[in-house]
Write a protein that holds these residues in place. Sequence first.
Motif, PDB file in Angstrom:
ATOM      1  N   UNK A  60      20.372  -8.537  57.551  1.00 43.74           N
ATOM      2  CA  UNK A  60      21.817  -8.445  57.557  1.00 43.74           C
ATOM      3  C   UNK A  60      22.291  -7.132  58.150  1.00 43.74           C
ATOM      4  N   UNK A  61      21.407  -6.323  58.680  1.00 50.36           N
ATOM      5  CA  UNK A  61      21.778  -5.022  59.218  1.00 50.36           C
ATOM      6  C   UNK A  61      21.944  -5.115  60.723  1.00 50.36           C
ATOM      7  N   UNK A  62      23.053  -4.588  61.240  1.00 47.46           N
ATOM      8  CA  UNK A  62      23.324  -4.664  62.664  1.00 47.46           C
ATOM      9  C   UNK A  62      22.461  -3.685  63.428  1.00 47.46           C
ATOM     10  N   UNK A  63      22.340  -3.900  64.740  1.00 50.70           N
ATOM     11  CA  UNK A  63      21.611  -2.950  65.568  1.00 50.70           C
ATOM     12  C   UNK A  63      20.309  -3.526  66.063  1.00 50.70           C
ATOM     13  N   UNK A  64      19.838  -2.996  67.173  1.00 54.89           N
ATOM     14  CA  UNK A  64      18.578  -3.465  67.735  1.00 54.89           C
ATOM     15  C   UNK A  64      17.411  -2.919  66.934  1.00 54.89           C
ATOM     16  N   UNK A  65      16.407  -3.731  66.678  1.00 51.20           N
ATOM     17  CA  UNK A  65      15.258  -3.253  65.903  1.00 51.20           C
ATOM     18  C   UNK A  65      14.376  -2.335  66.732  1.00 51.20           C
ATOM     19  N   UNK A  66      13.721  -1.382  66.049  1.00 44.84           N
ATOM     20  CA  UNK A  66      12.775  -0.512  66.730  1.00 44.84           C
ATOM     21  C   UNK A  66      11.505  -1.283  67.043  1.00 44.84           C
ATOM     22  N   UNK A  67      11.170  -2.264  66.237  1.00 41.97           N
ATOM     23  CA  UNK A  67       9.964  -3.055  66.434  1.00 41.97           C
ATOM     24  C   UNK A  67      10.269  -4.508  66.093  1.00 41.97           C
ATOM     25  N   UNK A  68      10.176  -5.371  67.106  1.00 37.74           N
ATOM     26  CA  UNK A  68      10.427  -6.785  66.846  1.00 37.74           C
ATOM     27  C   UNK A  68       9.369  -7.371  65.926  1.00 37.74           C
ATOM     28  N   UNK A  69       8.122  -6.893  66.031  1.00 37.34           N
ATOM     29  CA  UNK A  69       7.068  -7.373  65.137  1.00 37.34           C
ATOM     30  C   UNK A  69       7.390  -6.996  63.690  1.00 37.34           C
ATOM     31  N   UNK A  70       7.860  -5.761  63.485  1.00 42.52           N
ATOM     32  CA  UNK A  70       8.226  -5.321  62.138  1.00 42.52           C
ATOM     33  C   UNK A  70       9.406  -6.128  61.618  1.00 42.52           C
ATOM     34  N   UNK A  71      10.378  -6.384  62.495  1.00 42.19           N
ATOM     35  CA  UNK A  71      11.540  -7.167  62.093  1.00 42.19           C
ATOM     36  C   UNK A  71      11.136  -8.588  61.708  1.00 42.19           C
ATOM     37  N   UNK A  72      10.293  -9.213  62.516  1.00 43.54           N
ATOM     38  CA  UNK A  72       9.839 -10.570  62.215  1.00 43.54           C
ATOM     39  C   UNK A  72       9.136 -10.629  60.865  1.00 43.54           C
ATOM     40  N   UNK A  73       8.257  -9.648  60.618  1.00 43.85           N
ATOM     41  CA  UNK A  73       7.519  -9.627  59.354  1.00 43.85           C
ATOM     42  C   UNK A  73       8.462  -9.389  58.182  1.00 43.85           C
ATOM     43  N   UNK A  74       9.409  -8.468  58.349  1.00 38.89           N
ATOM     44  CA  UNK A  74      10.330  -8.164  57.260  1.00 38.89           C
ATOM     45  C   UNK A  74      11.203  -9.362  56.926  1.00 38.89           C
ATOM     46  N   UNK A  75      11.710 -10.043  57.951  1.00 34.86           N
ATOM     47  CA  UNK A  75      12.555 -11.218  57.710  1.00 34.86           C
ATOM     48  C   UNK A  75      11.759 -12.318  57.004  1.00 34.86           C
ATOM     49  N   UNK A  76      10.510 -12.512  57.424  1.00 35.26           N
ATOM     50  CA  UNK A  76       9.677 -13.531  56.779  1.00 35.26           C
ATOM     51  C   UNK A  76       9.449 -13.210  55.306  1.00 35.26           C
ATOM     52  N   UNK A  77       9.154 -11.936  55.016  1.00 37.18           N
ATOM     53  CA  UNK A  77       8.926 -11.554  53.618  1.00 37.18           C
ATOM     54  C   UNK A  77      10.214 -11.631  52.812  1.00 37.18           C
ATOM     55  N   UNK A  78      11.323 -11.258  53.421  1.00 36.78           N
ATOM     56  CA  UNK A  78      12.614 -11.389  52.734  1.00 36.78           C
ATOM     57  C   UNK A  78      12.867 -12.834  52.321  1.00 36.78           C
ATOM     58  N   UNK A  79      12.626 -13.752  53.222  1.00 31.78           N
ATOM     59  CA  UNK A  79      12.867 -15.162  52.921  1.00 31.78           C
ATOM     60  C   UNK A  79      12.004 -15.633  51.754  1.00 31.78           C
ATOM     61  N   UNK A  80      10.732 -15.214  51.737  1.00 28.81           N
ATOM     62  CA  UNK A  80       9.840 -15.645  50.664  1.00 28.81           C
ATOM     63  C   UNK A  80      10.214 -15.005  49.333  1.00 28.81           C
ATOM     64  N   UNK A  81      10.604 -13.715  49.383  1.00 29.15           N
ATOM     65  CA  UNK A  81      11.005 -13.023  48.152  1.00 29.15           C
ATOM     66  C   UNK A  81      12.310 -13.612  47.620  1.00 29.15           C
ATOM     67  N   UNK A  82      13.268 -13.894  48.520  1.00 29.30           N
ATOM     68  CA  UNK A  82      14.533 -14.490  48.086  1.00 29.30           C
ATOM     69  C   UNK A  82      14.305 -15.858  47.461  1.00 29.30           C
ATOM     70  N   UNK A  83      13.360 -16.624  48.012  1.00 24.96           N
ATOM     71  CA  UNK A  83      13.064 -17.942  47.439  1.00 24.96           C
ATOM     72  C   UNK A  83      12.546 -17.798  46.013  1.00 24.96           C
ATOM     73  N   UNK A  84      11.656 -16.829  45.800  1.00 24.77           N
ATOM     74  CA  UNK A  84      11.142 -16.591  44.443  1.00 24.77           C
ATOM     75  C   UNK A  84      12.266 -16.152  43.507  1.00 24.77           C
ATOM     76  N   UNK A  85      13.152 -15.304  44.006  1.00 21.80           N
ATOM     77  CA  UNK A  85      14.255 -14.803  43.184  1.00 21.80           C
ATOM     78  C   UNK A  85      15.180 -15.936  42.752  1.00 21.80           C
ATOM     79  N   UNK A  86      15.512 -16.823  43.679  1.00 12.90           N
ATOM     80  CA  UNK A  86      16.429 -17.910  43.343  1.00 12.90           C
ATOM     81  C   UNK A  86      15.798 -18.925  42.396  1.00 12.90           C
ATOM     82  N   UNK A  87      14.488 -19.006  42.379  1.00 10.62           N
ATOM     83  CA  UNK A  87      13.825 -19.908  41.445  1.00 10.62           C
ATOM     84  C   UNK A  87      13.937 -19.431  40.001  1.00 10.62           C
ATOM     85  N   UNK A  88      14.020 -18.125  39.813  1.00 13.57           N
ATOM     86  CA  UNK A  88      13.960 -17.592  38.447  1.00 13.57           C
ATOM     87  C   UNK A  88      15.241 -16.893  38.015  1.00 13.57           C
TER      88      UNK A  88
END
Length: 237
Positions: A60-88
């Motif tokens: 949700x943060x604006x701006x170009x990423x310094x590392x697209x690989x880091x951004x991809x990994x962070x977004x993937x982990x965010x999605x998985x963590x958010x899914x766990x959070x909404x379950x509980x």
Amino acid sequence: MGDLTLAQEVSSAVARLTRPTPQLVVAGGDDVVYLAPALLGELRAAAHPSGESSSGSVSVTAGAPASLDALDLMVRLENEINQAYWLVRDATRRPGFGGYTIEERLEYAAARVLENDGPAPFQGPGVIRERALGILADAPKWVRSIERFFDPPKVVPLTGHACPVCWAEKTAVQIEPGEFVDQAALTVTFGAQLVAACGECGARWPGDQMLDLAAQIGGDTQVMRHVLGNATGDTVS
């Protein structure tokens, strides 16, 4: 794996992801303990240009990423963590101004699943019909994913050898959309884990199973024993 061991692994992984933790490393032949930064914070910093602020969520943060690989990994982990959070999550719990950071969501989810794990079904606003610990069973994998990002493993191709399972000697690897190159099907990865794998059929030979692979492809098992002798717990020292 017993539930107690899984609970300990989940708790340790969540701590490593969300807050600084003491870590043991070998430096100059000596064991050294240092305070390692929280992994999610390090990954977030790698995903953003220097000086760009973040509220704890890359996606949700604006701006170009310094590392697209880091951004991809962070977004993937965010999605998985958010899914766990909404379950509980507790429906009566209200976020403060700005909402919850991904670290706060992960710590909350961990507290919920660790206190509610047991033979009885999870009870609460979000009823979980599985063993609660299973919701965060991937937390140790999240740690390893970030650690691999900052310290990529060494991958050695076993050129000229065919996979003993599918008999493929080469496999096509996509390097760009629609663009493929051929490479050795069999590879050995020296990193967080020591493992041989076939990129064509997906067969894997972790740890000391690599001796079987060496014998099957006509390799030098003595050399492989030497490599494995320098590995502890399937890791390379």
